[in-house]
Design a protein around this motif. Structure first.
Motif, PDB file in Angstrom:
ATOM      1  N   GLY A 292       0.813  -1.208   0.000  1.00 19.82           N
ATOM      2  CA  GLY A 292       0.000   0.000   0.000  1.00 19.82           C
ATOM      3  C   GLY A 292       0.851   1.265   0.000  1.00 19.82           C
TER       4      GLY A 292
ATOM      5  N   TYR B  70      -5.729  -9.598   1.448  1.00 22.26           N
ATOM      6  CA  TYR B  70      -5.624  -8.241   1.966  1.00 22.26           C
ATOM      7  C   TYR B  70      -6.956  -7.494   1.961  1.00 22.26           C
TER       8      TYR B  70
ATOM      9  N   LYS C 170      -5.526  -1.335   0.297  1.00 17.68           N
ATOM     10  CA  LYS C 170      -4.211  -1.187   0.920  1.00 17.68           C
ATOM     11  C   LYS C 170      -3.676   0.227   0.719  1.00 17.68           C
TER      12      LYS C 170
END
Length: 416
Positions: free
Chosen positions: A28, A334, A356
């Motif tokens: 991210g 995620y 992210k």
């Protein structure tokens, strides 16, 4: 190497649709202001809700700045009338087609969780069952185009939820039109119910502040892989119910935004640029205790930016708000997982592929806010303006022009 992350960041900042449906994990990256808020000119850098004397002597706490933000973002009487007029005109337009269809507003237009420049979500409902949704919307697109109602129509018919984005020729406000599947009405009902059962003003404040934060970074729509407004509402309610009770959220003595404005006016006539900075609220006499909006915003960003375990935890609201073990998605572990209270078979975070980047942006915001809230905060943009970032000149101009065009229409109608 962070190919997926960099590619997603580039498409997101360009306002392009996400292509991450089958992509793997990535790192991210905090997203900077972009699009309409990415201008580098000096005009519009100072947020429009900040008082003119703020650059001379910073006295506002983050809580007070958020109060001013909310007062500025509150629709005026004319803006409320303008939106009601737009909805009424569009309902009349659809009725004029004699297609056996009615149209109703849903979402933020009904719940009140909208910014002055926000679009309006509306859904078509038919008296009898229709065929293919994309074909239906395409036929309505043609009729709306030749009616002269719109200045622009964008067809997003290949999306999982096909829609028409219609720009009103008079106000410039956009309408997102979809065909009803009953979910939109139930979703609106659930948001209203849960807001009433929670701290309504706190939820509304956090939703609007974070909604603008995401919009400034083009992270506020599913189209770009971001967190849409509906998902954001449930992220806020989840935080209030699950984390806020143990978070370091203070109470403050507060007299409301009107008392704040009076205290600021008094201070501006009695202080000098060299005097020591103290909170404006110190000059407020008649007050009540309420949640410190500043510490609440900081705790929200901390929770979703670094504290919540996206990989192994999910959230459900029924029968009560609680954490749950996340069902594994081995290629995209995620992703955020929150069950939709309006339809528990739906995972609202399943298409937020840029989560992210949103998480990294939230963590960066937490660090900035935490540092500035504990410092002297002397910045003409203020604490909130600094963490939101961006240039507000186009935002304020769009808001001004919408109302100006509506007012001109009203004056013309009175002369006829």
């Amino acid at each position: 190497m962070n190919y997926n992350g960099e590619r997603l960041k580039a498409s997101l900042m360009a306002g392009l649709p996400t292509r991450m449906k089958s992509a793997g994990d990535y790192v991210g990256i905090p997203i900077p202001p972009c699009g309409d808020f990415g201008s580098t000119t000096s005009i519009g850098v100072i947020p429009p809700w900040m008082p003119s004397q703020q650059g001379k002597d910073s006295r506002l706490t983050l809580h007070e700045e958020i109060q001013l933000f909310m007062a500025y973002m509150k629709p005026t009487r004319d803006e409320v009338a303008m939106r009601k007029d737009l909805v009424a005109r569009f309902i009349a337009l659809i009725a004029s087609f004699n297609a056996g269809a009615t149209v109703r507003p849903v979402g933020s237009c009904v719940t009140g969780l909208y910014l002055p420049t926000s679009d309006i979500d509306m859904v078509l409902t038919f008296q009898s069952k229709r065929g293919y949704t994309r074909t239906t919307l395409a036929s309505f697109e043609h009729k709306i185009r030749i009616s002269g109602f719109s200045s622009k129509i964008v067809s997003v018919l290949q999306a999982s939820v096909p829609l028409l984005r219609i720009t009103d020729a008079i106000t410039g406000i956009e309408i997102d039109l979809t065909e009803s599947d009953s979910h939109a009405f139930e979703a609106t009902r659930q948001v209203t119910k849960w807001m009433t059962a929670t701290d309504t003003q706190l939820v509304k404040t956090l939703v609007l502040v974070v909604k603008l934060f995401l919009s400034i970074r083009r992270c506020g729509t599913t189209y770009t892989g971001g967190v849409n407004s509906y998902l954001l509402v449930w992220m806020v309610i989840a935080w209030v119910k699950l984390d806020m009770p143990t978070a370091q959220v203070r109470k403050v003595v507060d007299g409301g935004v009107d008392a704040l404005a009076q205290a600021m006016e008094a201070l501006s006539t009695t202080t000098t640029a060299g005097s020591a900075a103290t909170p404006v609220s110190a000059g407020i006499q008649s007050s009540v205790s309420q949640t410190d909006l500043g510490t609440a915003l900081i705790a929200f960003f901390k929770f979703w930016g670094s504290k919540f375990d996206y990989r192994y935890k999910g959230i459900t609201f029924l029968p009560d708000p609680s954490y749950r073990s996340k069902v594994a998605n081995y290629s995209q572990t995620y992703l955020l997982s929150i069950r939709d209270p309006a339809d528990t078979t739906v995972d609202m975070g399943a298409k937020a592929y840029a989560i992210k980047h949103v998480k990294a942006s939230f963590e960066e915001a937490y660090l900035i806010l935490n540092r500035m809230a504990n410092g002297d905060g002397k910045n003409p943009k203020g604490i909130l303006g600094t963490v939101l970032g961006g240039n507000f000149s186009r935002f304020t101009e769009k808001r001004r022009m919408s109302l100006s065009m509506y007012t001109a229409k009203q004056k013309k109608a009175r002369l006829v």
